[in-house]
Write an enzyme that holds these catalytic residues in place. Structure first.
Site, mmCIF file in Angstrom:
data_model
loop_
_atom_site.group_PDB
_atom_site.id
_atom_site.type_symbol
_atom_site.label_atom_id
_atom_site.label_comp_id
_atom_site.label_asym_id
_atom_site.label_seq_id
_atom_site.Cartn_x
_atom_site.Cartn_y
_atom_site.Cartn_z
ATOM 1 N N ASP A 110 0.871 -1.162 0.000
ATOM 2 C CA ASP A 110 0.000 0.000 0.000
ATOM 3 C C ASP A 110 0.924 1.233 0.000
ATOM 4 O O ASP A 110 2.121 1.102 0.271
ATOM 5 C CB ASP A 110 -0.882 -0.060 1.259
ATOM 6 C CG ASP A 110 -1.644 1.208 1.487
ATOM 7 O OD1 ASP A 110 -2.327 1.658 0.556
ATOM 8 O OD2 ASP A 110 -1.566 1.760 2.618
ATOM 9 N N ASP A 114 0.042 5.150 0.950
ATOM 10 C CA ASP A 114 -0.081 6.152 2.018
ATOM 11 C C ASP A 114 -0.064 5.464 3.378
ATOM 12 O O ASP A 114 -0.824 4.522 3.616
ATOM 13 C CB ASP A 114 -1.393 6.935 1.848
ATOM 14 C CG ASP A 114 -1.361 7.805 0.600
ATOM 15 O OD1 ASP A 114 -0.652 8.825 0.639
ATOM 16 O OD2 ASP A 114 -2.012 7.454 -0.402
HETATM 17 CA CA CA Z 1 -2.731 3.248 3.546
#
Ligand code: CA
Length: 236
Positions: free
Chosen positions: A26, A28
């Site tokens: 992932d 962020d």
């Molecule tokens: Ca995230």
């Protein structure tokens, strides 16, 4: 601890072997310490449009596409779906505010995790709910040599965002692997939910304010308090 987690994972999905060949990251809250800026930008743009949302709530929507988040707020606070024009205006406003924030720092420890993954001979891909061009471009400059555009799944590539498994299933497709041949690294409850629904071994790193239980309840196979802790424990 890791062997127990792997046994539990195999049993849960009825798989015979766990043979990781890629790690799907992932973005962020995992590769960039960008969530405080996202949360603040969301809270501000929503209040400008009469859709009150606290920065704390923004963390609970983390991983959703911008449109999904806007629709949830619109249904709850206006009792109706937002129009396409409203979605576009609010999301553009959110991106403007985010881009006016200071540049999000790279997540401490992330470069070390990437190096260990590369040294272990595993493929690397990114699966993000974000469509923020600024950060997607910075993947290349902050982590040179690790990310190729064909191995980045963003909100623009999927019909349904996290917590649907679709983004992670597309990530698997991009690296040409099956669920038991990959590992996901996620920081958000909805991201963990998406990865687990895609039947991928899911490592949660709790880099934000949500309690550990929120990540474990969604089915995370392992949990670390930071990317540094994951780099220290990296076992492949
Ligand atoms: Ca995230």
């Amino acid at each position: 601890m890791i062997q127990t987690a792997i046994s539990r994972y195999l049993h849960k999905h009825g798989f015979e072997a766990f043979t990781p060949k890629a790690v799907l990251f992932d973005m962020d809250g995992v590769l960039f310490d960008s969530m405080p800026f996202h949360a603040r930008s969301w809270a501000q743009v929503c209040s400008e449009h009469g859709l009150e949302m606290s920065p704390e709530e923004a963390y609970l929507h983390e991983g959703r596409t911008g449109e999904d988040t806007i629709q949830i707020l619109s249904r709850r606070l206006r009792g109706r779906e937002a129009t396409a024009a409203e979605v576009e205006e609010i999301y553009a406003g959110k991106c403007r505010l985010f881009n006016a924030c200071p540049e999000a720092p790279v997540m401490p420890g992330a470069a070390r995790v990437l190096r260990r993954v590369r040294e272990a001979g595993l493929e690397i891909a990114v699966v993000t709910g974000s469509g923020q061009r600024s950060l997607l471009d910075r993947l290349q400059t902050c982590y040179p040599g690790y990310f190729t555009p064909g191995r980045v799944v963003s909100s623009k590539d999927v019909r349904r965002g996290k917590p649907s498994p679709e983004p992670y299933l597309l990530g698997l497709e991009r690296v040409g692997l099956r669920p038991w041949e990959a590992i996901v690294v996620e920081n958000a409850p909805l991201g963990v939910e998406a990865a687990v629904a895609a039947q991928i071994f899911t490592v949660a790193v709790n880099t934000g304010p949500v309690p550990d239980s929120a990540l474990l309840e969604k089915g995370a196979d392992l949990l670390f308090p930071s990317m540094d802790a994951l780099a220290d424990a990296f076992w492949l």
